[in-house]
Every structure is written in structure tokens, then in C-alpha cells.
Design an enzyme around this catalytic site. Structure first.
Site, PDB file in Angstrom:
ATOM      1  N   HIS A 259       0.826  -1.220   0.000  1.00 60.83           N
ATOM      2  CA  HIS A 259       0.000   0.000   0.000  1.00 60.83           C
ATOM      3  C   HIS A 259       0.861   1.271   0.000  1.00 60.83           C
ATOM      4  O   HIS A 259       0.423   2.313   0.463  1.00 60.83           O
ATOM      5  CB  HIS A 259      -0.975   0.019   1.188  1.00 60.83           C
ATOM      6  CG  HIS A 259      -2.087  -0.985   1.042  1.00 60.83           C
ATOM      7  ND1 HIS A 259      -3.337  -0.637   0.590  1.00 60.83           N
ATOM      8  CD2 HIS A 259      -2.131  -2.316   1.257  1.00 60.83           C
ATOM      9  CE1 HIS A 259      -4.106  -1.727   0.561  1.00 60.83           C
ATOM     10  NE2 HIS A 259      -3.390  -2.762   0.953  1.00 60.83           N
TER      11      HIS A 259
ATOM     12  N   LEU B  26      -0.889 -12.814  -5.961  1.00 60.89           N
ATOM     13  CA  LEU B  26       0.323 -12.913  -6.783  1.00 60.89           C
ATOM     14  C   LEU B  26       0.144 -12.171  -8.100  1.00 60.89           C
ATOM     15  O   LEU B  26       0.955 -12.289  -9.017  1.00 60.89           O
ATOM     16  CB  LEU B  26       0.680 -14.380  -7.029  1.00 60.89           C
ATOM     17  CG  LEU B  26       0.947 -15.188  -5.755  1.00 60.89           C
ATOM     18  CD1 LEU B  26       1.230 -16.644  -6.087  1.00 60.89           C
ATOM     19  CD2 LEU B  26       2.106 -14.589  -4.965  1.00 60.89           C
TER      20      LEU B  26
ATOM     21  N   ASP C 104       2.278  -3.672  -9.509  1.00 64.40           N
ATOM     22  CA  ASP C 104       2.115  -5.024 -10.060  1.00 64.40           C
ATOM     23  C   ASP C 104       2.499  -5.061 -11.532  1.00 64.40           C
ATOM     24  O   ASP C 104       3.210  -5.953 -11.994  1.00 64.40           O
ATOM     25  CB  ASP C 104       0.660  -5.491  -9.925  1.00 64.40           C
ATOM     26  CG  ASP C 104       0.190  -5.501  -8.488  1.00 64.40           C
ATOM     27  OD1 ASP C 104       1.040  -5.340  -7.581  1.00 64.40           O
ATOM     28  OD2 ASP C 104      -1.023  -5.663  -8.266  1.00 64.40           O
TER      29      ASP C 104
ATOM     30  N   GLY D 261      -6.316 -14.707  -7.731  1.00 65.83           N
ATOM     31  CA  GLY D 261      -6.926 -14.197  -6.505  1.00 65.83           C
ATOM     32  C   GLY D 261      -6.124 -14.531  -5.259  1.00 65.83           C
ATOM     33  O   GLY D 261      -6.657 -14.504  -4.152  1.00 65.83           O
TER      34      GLY D 261
ATOM     35  N   GLU E 255      -6.869  -1.680 -15.510  1.00 67.68           N
ATOM     36  CA  GLU E 255      -7.393  -2.151 -14.213  1.00 67.68           C
ATOM     37  C   GLU E 255      -8.118  -1.028 -13.464  1.00 67.68           C
ATOM     38  O   GLU E 255      -9.163  -1.238 -12.860  1.00 67.68           O
ATOM     39  CB  GLU E 255      -6.251  -2.748 -13.365  1.00 67.68           C
ATOM     40  CG  GLU E 255      -6.768  -3.482 -12.138  1.00 67.68           C
ATOM     41  CD  GLU E 255      -5.953  -4.704 -11.746  1.00 67.68           C
ATOM     42  OE1 GLU E 255      -5.123  -5.179 -12.548  1.00 67.68           O
ATOM     43  OE2 GLU E 255      -6.155  -5.198 -10.627  1.00 67.68           O
TER      44      GLU E 255
HETATM   45  P1  ADP Z   1      -4.724 -11.499  -8.240  1.00 62.08           P
HETATM   46  O1  ADP Z   1      -4.311 -10.429  -9.171  1.00 62.08           O
HETATM   47  O2  ADP Z   1      -4.110 -11.361  -6.886  1.00 62.08           O
HETATM   48  O3  ADP Z   1      -4.543 -12.869  -8.769  1.00 62.08           O
HETATM   49  P2  ADP Z   1      -7.287 -10.343  -8.753  1.00 62.08           P
HETATM   50  O4  ADP Z   1      -8.622 -10.508  -8.114  1.00 62.08           O
HETATM   51  O5  ADP Z   1      -6.736  -8.994  -8.890  1.00 62.08           O
HETATM   52  O6  ADP Z   1      -6.292 -11.324  -7.979  1.00 62.08           O
HETATM   53  O7  ADP Z   1      -7.332 -10.955 -10.215  1.00 62.08           O
HETATM   54  C1  ADP Z   1      -7.849 -12.254 -10.436  1.00 62.08           C
HETATM   55  C2  ADP Z   1      -8.812 -12.210 -11.596  1.00 62.08           C
HETATM   56  O8  ADP Z   1      -8.088 -12.028 -12.835  1.00 62.08           O
HETATM   57  C3  ADP Z   1      -9.563 -13.526 -11.790  1.00 62.08           C
HETATM   58  O9  ADP Z   1     -10.712 -13.568 -10.979  1.00 62.08           O
HETATM   59  C4  ADP Z   1      -9.921 -13.453 -13.265  1.00 62.08           C
HETATM   60  O10 ADP Z   1     -11.031 -12.606 -13.474  1.00 62.08           O
HETATM   61  C5  ADP Z   1      -8.705 -12.753 -13.868  1.00 62.08           C
HETATM   62  N1  ADP Z   1      -7.731 -13.735 -14.383  1.00 62.08           N
HETATM   63  C6  ADP Z   1      -6.481 -13.958 -13.931  1.00 62.08           C
HETATM   64  N2  ADP Z   1      -5.841 -14.893 -14.667  1.00 62.08           N
HETATM   65  C7  ADP Z   1      -6.707 -15.270 -15.625  1.00 62.08           C
HETATM   66  C8  ADP Z   1      -6.668 -16.197 -16.705  1.00 62.08           C
HETATM   67  N3  ADP Z   1      -5.583 -16.932 -16.970  1.00 62.08           N
HETATM   68  N4  ADP Z   1      -7.768 -16.295 -17.492  1.00 62.08           N
HETATM   69  C9  ADP Z   1      -8.854 -15.551 -17.253  1.00 62.08           C
HETATM   70  N5  ADP Z   1      -8.956 -14.667 -16.263  1.00 62.08           N
HETATM   71  C10 ADP Z   1      -7.926 -14.537 -15.432  1.00 62.08           C
HETATM   72 MG    MG Z   2      -4.759  -8.332  -8.958  1.00 69.37          MG
END
Ligand code: ADP
Ligand code: MG
Length: 403
Positions: free
Chosen positions: A46, A143, A190, A140, A178
Site C-alpha cells: 500500500h 500474486l 504489479d 486471486g 485495471e
Molecule cells: P490477483 O491479481 O491477486 O490474482 P485479482 O482478483 O486482482 O487477484 O485478479 C484475479 C482475476 O483475474 C480472476 O478472478 C480473473 O477474473 C482474472 N484472471 C487472472 N488470470 C486469468 C486467466 N488466466 N484467465 C482468465 N482470467 C484470469
Molecule cells: Mg490483482
């Protein structure tokens, strides 16, 4: 523990599978495959939206985008991780009315479509394409699979159209996607980690000047590994809480009459001085986290320059306490996991990511590796859960074309 060789082999197998799956999905071979990594942040949580410092590194886990250019301006996107597909018209994206309620793509596809939108909005003219996505980044889990997805698609779309984007420009496009298309007010960390990562190095990033320095992160040589463990915390309303923290930081800066909380670091303000200058208890603690966290990032970067990664343990521990008590973004599951791995012999541990769950990172000496893994697994078992996802994080290169 995975050696780099094993990782590379697995990576190659992933790319091969994606190339084989592409004709089944779209009827012809892809022109190429691009990939972009997820990231783990050593310290600096943050701080990015407060103009501060962060110290992430890119992982060997990536999102891959296999792409075949089309003659029209249609983009079709499929993901091996999702049931539904997306289809968009680039001309509609280039017109801002594509953002009218009901016309915006929702769900997972907002991430890849958002980056196409950001590129078109910035005046880049993309080509239509068919896109098949693959991934080895857990989603999610803190990472940053979202940034990996944005950066892989952004780089693939740009290069397929013959557009050269430097890594920082690509990161900005991905962040804009984003922020303004998905609606998640994240900072620039990120995406920058995903586009500028370097093998064997962490990235000290000043998010105000965007100056970056790759500092060597030689854990193996120091007999250490950095373990990422999913705390398996139930889903919470993360977006609202994240935005709240952001607002509280802005309020802190307003109260102090400064442009951003980063200025406190420039001024050499001490945490004690905040006790007098910020009256509101919640805001003061939020400000204190950002101030002390920036100091931890700079200290950690110096340790790495000095080739002293073992000392990172103390910094991780202090960072966790700050997230727990001052920023209040940890949850009982991550607090307990941090305690458990420390008892099992880790030298330091903290929750990583935006907060309210996600993963814990632990700095683990080789001789405690097995005990830490076993302790994390048995904690999950006691909670009636499957063995948690665990991976050994190794600093890997940033977004690139791989096939
Ligand atoms: P993080 O970035 O920590 O993994 P986020 O909630 O920011 O968590 O992002 C996760 C979201 O990104 C998933 O719920 C999905 O909507 C999208 N996502 C990530 N990787 C993929 C993928 N390979 N194919 C489709 N959607 C994906
Ligand atoms: Mg994310």
C-alpha cells in the site's frame, strides 16, 4: 524444491500445450506466444498509491497469450481457466461510448479487453486477433494474476500490430485497464514488476519518479528460500476495503498539508512526530504504516545491495505487524499462518498483496524448509482444508515473447 531447470521445462511444456490447443479453438496455428509473470512483493504494501517505494520481483509463474492476427478488427478471447469467451470490436472500444453502462465487458474478460481499450484510447491502432490464454499464476491469491493477464495481452496485442511499447509504457496501459475499465484503483507496482522483472533480481521502484533499480536477490546462495503459502482465507469484500485505505491515506496527506504520504520520507519525519500532527487515531495509524513501510523497503534494498538477504527476516516480521496493527489489512488466517511458520523455523514472514487474505511469504533457511511446509500443511488440515498451495518464489524475467 524446484530448480530453475525444472521450472523452465514446465514452462516449455505449458507453451507447447497452448500452441497445440490453439488450432482446436480457432482452426489455425498462432502467430506467436507472449507471456507475462505474476509477482510477489518482498516489502512495500500500500505504498505505491502514496508515491512511495516498493520491492517486488517477477515470478516464474506466468500468464501466456497465444495470438493469431485477423484481417478485421474483431478480437476473440478464450481462457483455459474460464468457461465463457469474449468477443469485442476494436472500433467500438476506440469510441468512448463503449464504456456506457451495459456496453462494458464484465467478469474476467474485463482485464484483457480493458488493456485493448487502454491501448486504443491512447491512439494505438491494434489489429483484430484470436487470443487463447493459459496460466500458471494462481488467481486471486495476491500474486497478481490480473497484472500478468493485462501485461501478456497488452504486449501480445501491441507487438502483433507492430507497435513498440517500452516496459513502463506497457505497465501504464495495463494499470489504466485495471483502474478505469475493471474499476480496481490499484497502483503501478504489479504491472511494473510484470513488465520489468529481471532474473535473480528484485526491483526497487520509486513509484513517484518511476526510477527503478534491479537489486540482486540471491537467496539460494545464502541457503534460503522464499516460500509463498496460500492462507486459504474465505473471500471478503476486498475492493471496498482497498478503496477505503486509499481514501484514508489521502485524508492523512490532506491533514498534513502534503501532496502525498511519500513526502514524509523525504522530510525525515519520525513516527513519533505523527502522534502530535495527526489527531484522528485511524488516519494516524494508516499514515504510520506508510511511513514505516517506506523505510522498510529502503532498508531491505540496502541489505540486498550488501548481499545480506538473511537480514530480511526481521523486516518481514515488522511489516506484518504494521499491516496487522496500523493498516489493519490482515485476517486471522494470515496472522495464524505467520505465527505457525515462524514457530517452525522461518526467519521472517508476512501477509503479501492488497490484504484481507491471500498469501503469506516466509523466508526459510534450508534446514527448516521441510518443517515449515509440514507445519503449514497440518494447520490447513486442522481447519479441515486441503493442503495449501505453496511455491518457492524465484525472481524471473518480465513480460516477453516466448514463441
Ligand atoms: P490477483 O491479481 O491477486 O490474482 P485479482 O482478483 O486482482 O487477484 O485478479 C484475479 C482475476 O483475474 C480472476 O478472478 C480473473 O477474473 C482474472 N484472471 C487472472 N488470470 C486469468 C486467466 N488466466 N484467465 C482468465 N482470467 C484470469
Ligand atoms: Mg490483482
Amino acid at each position: 524444491m524446484d530448480g530453475v531447470g525444472a521450472m523452465t521445462q514446465r514452462g516449455d511444456a505449458r507453451i507447447r500445450e497452448l500452441k497445440e490447443a490453439f488450432p482446436r479453438a480457432f482452426g489455425a496455428d498462432p502467430d506467436g506466444v507472449w507471456e507475462a509473470p505474476g509477482r510477489v512483493n518482498l516489502v512495500g504494501e500500500h505504498t505505491d498509491y502514496n508515491d512511495g517505494f516498493v520491492l517486488p520481483f517477477a515470478l516464474s509463474e506466468t500468464v501466456q497469450a497465444a495470438v493469431r492476427a485477423r484481417e478485421d478488427r474483431t478480437v476473440r478471447i478464450l481462457s483455459g481457466q474460464q468457461e465463457d469467451s469474449a468477443k469485442v470490436d476494436l472500433d467500438a472500444l476506440a469510441r468512448s461510448d463503449a464504456l456506457q453502462p451495459g456496453r462494458r465487458v464484465s467478469g474476467w474478460a474485463a482485464y484483457p479487453v480493458g488493456v485493448l481499450w487502454a491501448l486504443e484510447q491512447a491512439g494505438h491502432r491494434l489489429r483484430g486477433m484470436d487470443v487463447l490464454l493459459g496460466s500458471s499464476v494462481p488467481t486471486g491469491a495476491g500474486l497478481s494474476s490480473s497484472a500478468a493477464l493485462e501485461c501478456a495481452v497488452g504486449l501480445a496485442a501491441a507487438e502483433s500490430a507492430g507497435i513498440e511499447l517500452d516496459p513502463l509504457a506497457l505497465a501504464r496501459m495495463a494499470q489504466r485497464a485495471e483502474n478505469d475499465y475493471v474499476g480496481m484503483p490499484c497502483g503501478i507496482m504489479d504491472q511494473t514488476a510484470s513488465t520489468t522483472g529481471r532474473q535473480g533480481h528484485a526491483l526497487l521502484l520509486d513509484t513517484r519518479s518511476m526510477q527503478l533499480e534491479h537489486v540482486p536477490l540471491e537467496l539460494e546462495r545464502a541457503g534460503l528460500s522464499l516460500l509463498v503459502i496460500d492462507a486459504q482465507a474465505p473471500h471478503r469484500l476486498v475492493d471496498g476495503e482497498y478503496a477505503d485505505r486509499r481514501r484514508q491515506c489521502e485524508e492523512g496527506a490532506r491533514t498534513l498539508g502534503i501532496e502525498s504520504l511519500r513526502v514524509l520520507t523525504d522530510q525525515g519525519t519520525t513516527p513519533e512526530e505523527l502522534d502530535v500532527s495527526v489527531e484522528d487515531d485511524v488516519v494516524r495509524r494508516r499514515v504510520r504504516h506508510v511511513l514505516t513501510e517506506n523505510a522498510r523497503v529502503l532498508e531491505a534494498a540496502q541489505l540486498l545491495r550488501d548481499g545480506d538477504p538473511a537480514e530480511l527476516g526481521e523486516i518481514l516480521n515488522a511489516a506484518h505487524v504494521s499491516q496487522q496493527e496500523d493498516f489493519e489489512i490482515t485476517v486471522p488466517e494470515t496472522d495464524r499462518l505467520v505465527e505457525t511458520v515462524l514457530q517452525a523455523g522461518a526467519w521472517g514472514a508476512r501477509q503479501v498483496g492488497g490484504g484481507f487474505g491471500g498469501c503469506v511469504i516466509a523466508l526459510v533457511p534450508q534446514d527448516a524448509h521441510e518443517a515449515v511446509v509440514a507445519a503449514a500443511a497440518s494447520q490447513a488440515e486442522r481447519r479441515g482444508l486441503e493442503a495449501p498451495l505453496m511455491l518457492t518464489a524465484e525472481p524471473a524475467p518480465g513480460a516477453r515473447r516466448t514463441a
